[in-house]
Design an enzyme around this catalytic site. Structure first.
Site, PDB file in Angstrom:
ATOM      1  N   ASP A 195       7.678 -81.449  47.373  1.00 29.74           N
ATOM      2  CA  ASP A 195       7.201 -81.786  48.711  1.00 29.74           C
ATOM      3  C   ASP A 195       6.941 -80.506  49.492  1.00 29.74           C
ATOM      4  O   ASP A 195       7.360 -79.415  49.100  1.00 29.74           O
ATOM      5  CB  ASP A 195       8.212 -82.684  49.431  1.00 29.74           C
ATOM      6  N   GLU A 246      -1.067 -68.973  15.692  1.00 32.78           N
ATOM      7  CA  GLU A 246      -0.673 -69.479  17.020  1.00 32.78           C
ATOM      8  C   GLU A 246      -0.301 -68.317  17.947  1.00 32.78           C
ATOM      9  O   GLU A 246      -0.625 -68.338  19.139  1.00 32.78           O
ATOM     10  CB  GLU A 246       0.506 -70.453  16.899  1.00 32.78           C
TER      11      GLU A 246
END
Ligand code: DGJ
Length: 728
Positions: free
Chosen positions: A534, A614
């Site tokens: 928030d 990777e």
């Protein structure tokens, strides 16, 4: 710009694209006369209509005039118990036991610069950046003054609001509700958008036309919650990303909140947002005041896209306090999903050995480093290093990480206590619990009573010692359960209605202390993922872990919903291993990187379990992110598609403020044969410029936006595509 007409008691707030107006009427009731696209000055009170309506009470000042009723007038801060039956903004229990409020305008104060709120998060603005208007209202019978604060940030179309209630009487006043925002509309043909979900699936937009009556969202969990976010939008039925009138309202608060819209009988709408009145009751002794948290409003006359971009810019420029101040945040690796509680110093050093050469800059040690913490049943509250895992403590570990070229970060969960902990054994009464009841556990832990200073001091003292013991540059502040059994041993029965809010104030106070004592530390907020995402938390923590769900495909939706209010720079996002821990889905590494890059970007996997191929891919991702950091983190964000529409792909775009650069990111869905030829139309470019796309060509901006860019067919499930555009 704030324009006041004192003769007419008219206050007009202008921003770049919007105007907001209030007027104290003949009975000094503060009416709301307009909020919408910018207009010239003028008195818009002619829009307020008066009619004799059955069952509408008329205040005594109106005499026999039956057309004047609080129940039909658009009000700036709604009252209760004296004739307005719509949603109240304030409810006070008077000494006689009645619940009511009746407010009349008494004056104003105008200031350069933005007001601040003691102990609460608030937007900041210098005298050049913002203005403040305070309107004073008084309830003569209750002997209470209500101060309405307005902060005006013209450039961002941002209007902030806050409310302070002062007890002017000689007896205690009890506040049963005090909202931060009341917004009355003289229309009801609006959609309400709320952002809802659950742990692992947060902030999914939910849009519906307003129905008659009250509708809305809230939290009674003590946190703003995974379930509903303290951000809502009201907009035209026809509004979309690029069109239509939209009003976004964000509450800067991390506890129980409520955002309700009421479509009433005469096609008016009232939006009320603030602390949830559930179990709330605050006593004001004579002379004392109560401040309701700040709410932030942005009106966009041009759709949801511009509304979000203004929120992003305003939050970045005036809310977030970033220790890096314009510098790039480090790319991090966090050990949680890779090890859970099963790690030691050597394992972390092995992580760093492999991650550092790939360009990763910060190692974050997650849960499990302290007390007796080998699983989530014990240890919380004992913030001392577990020397079995980390021999010699952080003093020994951190230099080993730094020698490898990385900085070091640490996880904490200060608000919690395990029953199996030294702290709990010493102070069982420091956990929230209702007398005569056994408190409910959540993740096998209890919640500390953060409304009590001595509890905060003890926890903070231990954490401060740990943070001082080594060179720590990042803290992840977690919070893994909702509040239940809310009762404080430190308050008398009649003040238990204050505990929820005092708890939040306590959290804010400790966060402030942490920022003050360790100004160089970057704090990432977290609450079981995105349970406290928030605008209040963003004041203290520049970034927040967005969700415990790190699956790239689910994240498309989570990050899409989050983007309606919160900036990309705030969205904690990591690349994790596959199959994903949350849903066992397998997605390409490139896709995971592309999605995490639309956030703070980092890794949460064992780098020693990756192949050479990777590792090369990770190195390239990290380099790409660093190269385009400013564009991604400080550019303008465009949602190009809606991932909930189940289309063939999800796409979004970052555009630099000067529009000379853009990055388009796209993730395809599951593979299908014979894919149709698809074209993606871009947004936000300069129509007069020509752009190279991935280093080739010179494509006019207007063509890319109007005609689009042909998309290659997808190969396999969920591949990603990135198009980097640079003006030539
Ligand atoms: C919940 C967080 O969201 C995770 O990232 C991790 O930190 C765990 N808590 C640790 O307990």
């Amino acid at each position: 710009m704030i324009v006041l007409d004192q003769e007419k008691n008219l206050s007009t707030l202008h921003t770049q694209n919007t105007t907001y107006q209030m007027k104290a009427d003949r009975f000094r009731v503060l009416t709301h006369t307009y909020y919408g696209p910018r207009i010239k000055d003028g008195d818009l009170s002619y829009l307020v209509r008066y009619a004799d309506r059955a069952c509408a009470p008329n205040p005594s000042e109106a005499g026999l005039d039956r057309t004047y009723s609080l129940n039909t007038i658009p009000q700036e801060f709604s009252t209760c118990g004296v004739g307005d039956f719509r949603l109240p903004s304030i409810e006070m229990e008077l000494p006689c036991g009645s619940c009511s409020a009746d407010l009349r305008y008494t004056g104003f104060e105008l200031r350069r610069g933005k007001y601040a709120l003691e102990g609460l998060p608030a937007f900041r603005g210098t005298e050049e950046e913002a203005e403040t208007l305070v309107l004073f209202l008084e309830d003569a019978a209750a002997r209470v003054r209500v101060e309405l604060y307005y902060g005006v940030f013209e450039r961002y179309d941002l209007i902030t609001r806050a409310v302070r209630v002062v007890n002017l009487g000689e007896e205690p006043a009890r506040l049963r509700q005090c909202a931060s925002l009341c917004l009355d509309f003289l229309r009801s043909d609006l959609d309400l958008i709320t952002f809802n979900g659950c742990h692992l699936m947060e902030r999914f937009p939910d849009r519906a036309p307003l129905r008659s009556g009250v509708q809305g969202v809230g939290s009674v969990r003590g946190t703003s919650s995974h379930q509903h976010n303290p951000f809502v939008v009201l907009c035209d039925h026809s509004a979309n990303e690029d069109y239509g009138l939209c009003y976004g309202a964000a509450l800067l608060y991390s506890g129980n909140f409520q955002a309700l819209a009421e479509a009433s009988q005469y096609d008016n709408v009232r939006l009320v947002m603030g602390i949830n009145p559930y179990q709330f009751c605050w006593t004001l002794e004579p002379g004392q005041s109560f401040t309701a948290p700040e709410a932030a409003l942005i009106c966009s006359p041009g759709g949801l896209g511009p509304m979000s971009r203004q929120f992003h810019r305003a939050i970045r420029a005036h809310l977030i306090q970033d220790p890096y101040e314009g510098r790039r945040h480090p790319v991090l690796i966090n050990n949680w999903e890779a090890t859970y509680f099963d790690f030691d110093a050597d394992k972390l050093v092995d992580f760093a050995k492999t991650a550092a050469p790939l360009g990763v800059e910060l190692l974050v040690m997650d849960d499990g480093w302290f007390g007796k913490r080998d699983d989530d049943n014990s240890g919380l509250g004992d913030w001392t290093v577990n020397e079995k895992k980390l021999p010699g403590g952080l003093e020994a570990l951190v230099p080993r990480i730094q020698e490898l070229g990385m900085s070091f970060g640490i996880w904490i969960e200060p608000e919690m206590v395990s029953e199996d902990s030294q702290l709990y054994r010493e102070h069982p009464d420091w956990a929230l619990r209702i007398p005569a009841r056994i408190p409910a556990r959540g993740r096998n832990q209890l919640v500390l009573d953060f409304s009590r200073p001595e509890v905060r001091q003890r926890v903070y003292g231990q954490i401060k010692a740990v943070l001082s013991s080594a060179d720590i540059s990042y803290v992840k502040w977690d919070m893994n359960r909702s509040l239940s059994d809310v009762w404080s041993a430190a308050l008398p029965p009649e003040r238990q209605g204050e505990v929820f809010h005092r708890y939040v104030l306590g959290v804010y106070e400790m966060l402030d202390q942490l920022r003050h004592d360790f100004p160089h530390i970057l704090i990432e907020g977290c609450a079981g993922g995105g349970g406290r995402f928030d605008a209040g938390m963003l004041y203290y923590t520049p970034q927040i872990w967005c969700s415990d769900n790190t699956d790239a495909i689910d994240r498309l939706r989570i990050q899409y919903g989050t983007s309606f209010c919160y900036p990309i720079s705030a969205v904690g996002a990591h690349v994790s291993a596959v199959p994903n821990e949350a849903n066992r889905r397998v997605t390409p590494l490139e896709t995971r990187g592309t999605v995490a890059m639309s956030g703070t970007f980092g890794y949460e996997m064992d780098p020693n379990k990756t192949t050479q191929e990777e590792k090369e891919a990770i190195k390239a991702q990290v380099a790409f992110f660093k190269e385009h950091y400013d564009l991604i983190q400080r550019g303008d964000y465009y949602r190009l598609t809606d991932p909930f529409a189940e289309g063939p792909y999800t796409a979004w775009e970052h555009v630099s403020p000067d529009r000379r650069e853009a990055l388009v990111s796209l993730v395809y869905g599951a593979a299908h044969a014979a894919a149709p030829f698809r074209v993606l139309r871009l947004k936000g470019l300069d129509p007069a410029l020509r752009y190279q796309v991935n280093g080739r060509g010179a494509h006019p901006g207007d063509v890319l936006m109007s005609a689009g860019w042909p998309l290659p067919p997808a190969e396999g499930d969920y591949p990603a595509l990135r198009l980097y555009l640079r003006a030539v």
